[in-house]
Scaffold this motif. Sequence first.
Motif, PDB file in Angstrom:
ATOM      1  N   MET A   1      18.745   4.559 -22.751  1.00 31.32           N
ATOM      2  CA  MET A   1      19.116   5.710 -21.910  1.00 31.32           C
ATOM      3  C   MET A   1      17.852   6.341 -21.340  1.00 31.32           C
ATOM      4  N   SER A   2      17.774   6.484 -19.988  1.00 34.65           N
ATOM      5  CA  SER A   2      16.570   7.054 -19.371  1.00 34.65           C
ATOM      6  C   SER A   2      16.572   8.577 -19.489  1.00 34.65           C
ATOM      7  N   ILE A   3      15.411   9.150 -19.218  1.00 32.86           N
ATOM      8  CA  ILE A   3      15.342  10.623 -19.311  1.00 32.86           C
ATOM      9  C   ILE A   3      16.276  11.266 -18.296  1.00 32.86           C
ATOM     10  N   TRP A   4      16.482  10.594 -17.171  1.00 38.84           N
ATOM     11  CA  TRP A   4      17.362  11.163 -16.126  1.00 38.84           C
ATOM     12  C   TRP A   4      18.824  11.120 -16.571  1.00 38.84           C
ATOM     13  N   ASP A   5      19.143  10.040 -17.340  1.00 40.58           N
ATOM     14  CA  ASP A   5      20.513   9.981 -17.884  1.00 40.58           C
ATOM     15  C   ASP A   5      20.726  11.161 -18.836  1.00 40.58           C
ATOM     16  N   ILE A   6      19.684  11.404 -19.643  1.00 44.09           N
ATOM     17  CA  ILE A   6      19.810  12.507 -20.610  1.00 44.09           C
ATOM     18  C   ILE A   6      19.951  13.840 -19.880  1.00 44.09           C
ATOM     19  N   LEU A   7      19.152  14.003 -18.826  1.00 45.53           N
ATOM     20  CA  LEU A   7      19.208  15.262 -18.076  1.00 45.53           C
ATOM     21  C   LEU A   7      20.422  15.319 -17.134  1.00 45.53           C
ATOM     22  N   GLY A   8      21.019  14.155 -16.897  1.00 44.20           N
ATOM     23  CA  GLY A   8      22.225  14.108 -16.057  1.00 44.20           C
ATOM     24  C   GLY A   8      21.936  14.342 -14.586  1.00 44.20           C
ATOM     25  N   ILE A   9      20.741  13.973 -14.135  1.00 40.58           N
ATOM     26  CA  ILE A   9      20.404  14.117 -12.706  1.00 40.58           C
ATOM     27  C   ILE A   9      19.721  12.835 -12.219  1.00 40.58           C
ATOM     28  N   GLU A  10      19.594  12.724 -10.912  1.00 37.35           N
ATOM     29  CA  GLU A  10      18.855  11.591 -10.367  1.00 37.35           C
ATOM     30  C   GLU A  10      17.371  11.865 -10.530  1.00 37.35           C
TER      31      GLU A  10
ATOM     32  N   ILE B   1      15.025  19.893 -12.188  1.00 39.51           N
ATOM     33  CA  ILE B   1      14.879  19.477 -13.593  1.00 39.51           C
ATOM     34  C   ILE B   1      15.191  20.656 -14.521  1.00 39.51           C
ATOM     35  N   ARG B   2      14.621  21.817 -14.162  1.00 40.25           N
ATOM     36  CA  ARG B   2      14.807  22.992 -15.010  1.00 40.25           C
ATOM     37  C   ARG B   2      16.268  23.436 -15.055  1.00 40.25           C
ATOM     38  N   ARG B   3      16.907  23.372 -13.877  1.00 41.45           N
ATOM     39  CA  ARG B   3      18.305  23.789 -13.804  1.00 41.45           C
ATOM     40  C   ARG B   3      19.170  22.884 -14.692  1.00 41.45           C
ATOM     41  N   ALA B   4      18.885  21.593 -14.613  1.00 42.35           N
ATOM     42  CA  ALA B   4      19.671  20.634 -15.412  1.00 42.35           C
ATOM     43  C   ALA B   4      19.447  20.909 -16.895  1.00 42.35           C
ATOM     44  N   TYR B   5      18.188  21.181 -17.235  1.00 45.82           N
ATOM     45  CA  TYR B   5      17.856  21.430 -18.646  1.00 45.82           C
ATOM     46  C   TYR B   5      18.547  22.695 -19.162  1.00 45.82           C
ATOM     47  N   THR B   6      18.472  23.744 -18.360  1.00 45.16           N
ATOM     48  CA  THR B   6      19.091  25.016 -18.777  1.00 45.16           C
ATOM     49  C   THR B   6      20.596  24.858 -18.979  1.00 45.16           C
ATOM     50  N   ALA B   7      21.209  24.105 -18.044  1.00 45.69           N
ATOM     51  CA  ALA B   7      22.663  23.917 -18.155  1.00 45.69           C
ATOM     52  C   ALA B   7      23.005  23.150 -19.432  1.00 45.69           C
ATOM     53  N   LEU B   8      22.174  22.127 -19.740  1.00 46.43           N
ATOM     54  CA  LEU B   8      22.481  21.301 -20.918  1.00 46.43           C
ATOM     55  C   LEU B   8      22.149  22.007 -22.233  1.00 46.43           C
ATOM     56  N   LEU B   9      21.274  22.998 -22.155  1.00 44.58           N
ATOM     57  CA  LEU B   9      20.917  23.735 -23.380  1.00 44.58           C
ATOM     58  C   LEU B   9      22.136  24.350 -24.054  1.00 44.58           C
ATOM     59  N   LYS B  10      23.099  24.741 -23.200  1.00 43.79           N
ATOM     60  CA  LYS B  10      24.304  25.358 -23.764  1.00 43.79           C
ATOM     61  C   LYS B  10      25.074  24.345 -24.616  1.00 43.79           C
ATOM     62  N   ILE B  11      24.968  23.061 -24.222  1.00 41.22           N
ATOM     63  CA  ILE B  11      25.696  22.017 -24.986  1.00 41.22           C
ATOM     64  C   ILE B  11      24.874  21.599 -26.209  1.00 41.22           C
ATOM     65  N   TYR B  12      23.567  21.371 -25.955  1.00 43.51           N
ATOM     66  CA  TYR B  12      22.718  20.904 -27.071  1.00 43.51           C
ATOM     67  C   TYR B  12      21.913  22.089 -27.616  1.00 43.51           C
ATOM     68  N   HIS B  13      22.601  22.989 -28.250  1.00 43.56           N
ATOM     69  CA  HIS B  13      21.914  24.164 -28.800  1.00 43.56           C
ATOM     70  C   HIS B  13      21.094  23.747 -30.025  1.00 43.56           C
ATOM     71  N   PRO B  14      19.869  24.256 -30.144  1.00 40.12           N
ATOM     72  CA  PRO B  14      19.006  23.825 -31.266  1.00 40.12           C
ATOM     73  C   PRO B  14      19.637  24.004 -32.644  1.00 40.12           C
ATOM     74  N   GLU B  15      20.477  25.002 -32.781  1.00 39.63           N
ATOM     75  CA  GLU B  15      21.079  25.215 -34.114  1.00 39.63           C
ATOM     76  C   GLU B  15      22.265  24.312 -34.359  1.00 39.63           C
TER      77      GLU B  15
END
Lengths: 454, 235
Positions: free
Chosen positions: A1-10, A18-32
């Motif tokens: 799985m590439s980093i773009w697949d993980i971030l869900g963007i091209e 990149i930041r927007r994708a990361y922020t959106a995914l943070l809600k799903i992959y919460h550190p806790e």
Amino acid sequence: MSIWDILGIESTLDKKVIRRAYTALLKIYHPEDDPEGFMRLRTAYEQALKGAEKGRGQEKQYKIDNPQVEQATFYETVLAENPEIPENKETRAEYVILNEAAQSENPGNKESGFEYIHLNEEWQRSETNESSISEQLLILYSDVFKRREVYEWRKLFLHLSLFEKERLTDEVIRFLTEHGDLPFDVWNYLNDEFALSELPDFQWKELMQYDFGLSFEYLNPENFCDYSQYVNLRFQAFLLLRDFKCSECIEAGLRAISIYADDPVLHRLLGIAYYQIADYDQSILWLSKLLKATDADCDGFVYRGYAYYRTGDYEQASADFERAIAIDPEHYDAQKGYTLTVHALKKLKQGQVNEMPLSGISKMDLELDRIIHCTDEMLKWPEPSMKHTFKTYWELNNTVLPKIITFGIGNLICIYAIIRLFITIDFMPSILVLLLPISLFSLYLLKLIGDLER
Amino acid sequence: MIIQRLWDLSLSMTAAYGSSKDIEGLCSVKDLWKRVGSTEFQLTPQLLYGMPVYNRLEQAGVKEEVEIYLRSSFQVHNAANLHEKLESLLIGSEYVLRFIEMRKTISAMPYRERVRKLQAMKDDEQEAALYEIVMQYDLALPEAGILAFDIATYVSLCRLGAFMGFIEETDVYKRLEQSTSLARQHFSSFEQYALSSAVGVLFSNGNVNKEEVLNNYYSSLHHPYSYWRHLEWAQ
């Protein structure tokens, strides 16, 4: 799985995407909730950002080194010279990043030649964008560890001519208005550069005027966590405390703590907020964490001392106030707290406490004076009712008494006259004529007697 | 019921008008605190107004004094003014709102910076005096700040208004229920309430007449006949 697949963007060099994708995914992959998912996401995000930064820098450098080469030709040239570069533009950025990693592992290997591969069709756009000061400011601001360094900010503005600086001032101010979470020394530097404190409505004036202790020094770059999100939440907590919204401050602070738990600055904010809502146990807990990290924090000792005092733990409170006074002998709250505590201890132990002499408390303090200086001699009692002499009685009724005497005499004369007439003349009409003033006089007399003050 | 009403009335003790007449009135009722629990005990107008029993001449003098006080301090000289003033107090007086604003600016500020802020206000002595009060009592006051100042003023105005005949007795008790519920919501003891209210008086008069405020504060909490020596906060 590439980093773009993980971030869900091209694949892209656009940091905002990149930041927007990361922020959106943070809600799903919460550190806790999902630490593994979060680690994967964070790694992908950091690699993508690193690649984007590096890539853009290289594009720029290439353009500077080869001003005569047209943009389209570049790309073709580079591709021709580096057959290993994938032609598919979606995979190009990723290729750069992965190769970069290999390059950093083998710095001697110069053969990969990937440096120029970002010269894609986005050049023109990025050129204009990157030259915008806002973007540069954003890049600097987004990196928490660069943001805290005055040096980095100075570097940004150092090359600007006076003319350029004047031209860009509005843009800088606009950016800073929206991004206020900076340490005191950085604000001081920015104020020197752009005279921010002279702006009539600049909302962060106080942050450059007073040191609120919003230091970034306790953020550890070795730790693997989302510092950007952390400092954002910490700043929110600070603003909420500054607005005296203590419960909301605690909420934001606890969310920040779930990202990074070792920052005394946040422990202090939480300790104060809990103190203000009278949750003294929690206040003690967070202030103890603060004091474990920085044992010279005078305010920390004072707040914790008061929290102990309010919970009735006078021994601990006294120890904290003593520490605070040792750090700052002029600290009014520490002196007051110490006096209150020693007094409470004395009362508890019936005088078996040695009091430390204090110098600073000279002004009146309701809380302190009520307990220590006020005595029952200050209490007022109702004055006993006055015993009247003839003189005081006359003085009290000096308007009514003469009238009573006058009308009383008049009444007596009338009564005497009636009796006389009745005995000697026996003339009924005259008696009837005299009865009228007698009744009027009597009624008036009764009214006057009613008005008498006794 | 009577005890609750006395509790409601007691909230004006630390108002700017002071508690001396109230305490004088309490002293003048023989064995008040012994009789207060019995069914025969009635709440007299004197207890409601917070005034001792006067002879007619003294009464006239006190009425004139109260009239001047209401007029000069609150611009209240009739029933309509009084109701207007009471409604405005429910929203929050300018002093309470100003105190909150000032407290906000220092709440997250370290002590050394607070001192610097105070020193920077050398040119504006009045403002500095107010900030000094906010800083001095920041750690002692609860989250509600000087809200008790408004509550005490509200209760005091209701009682003095009733004394002047601007407000009906039933209306007074109805309004006092409101202020009691507010006090219970934001404070946890008579000490805390009294401090908040007394600091409010200091704040509203710019830190002058400090001794008078201290005396009243002490007397309200410690006078043997004071309500607060005989009532429990969690009544």
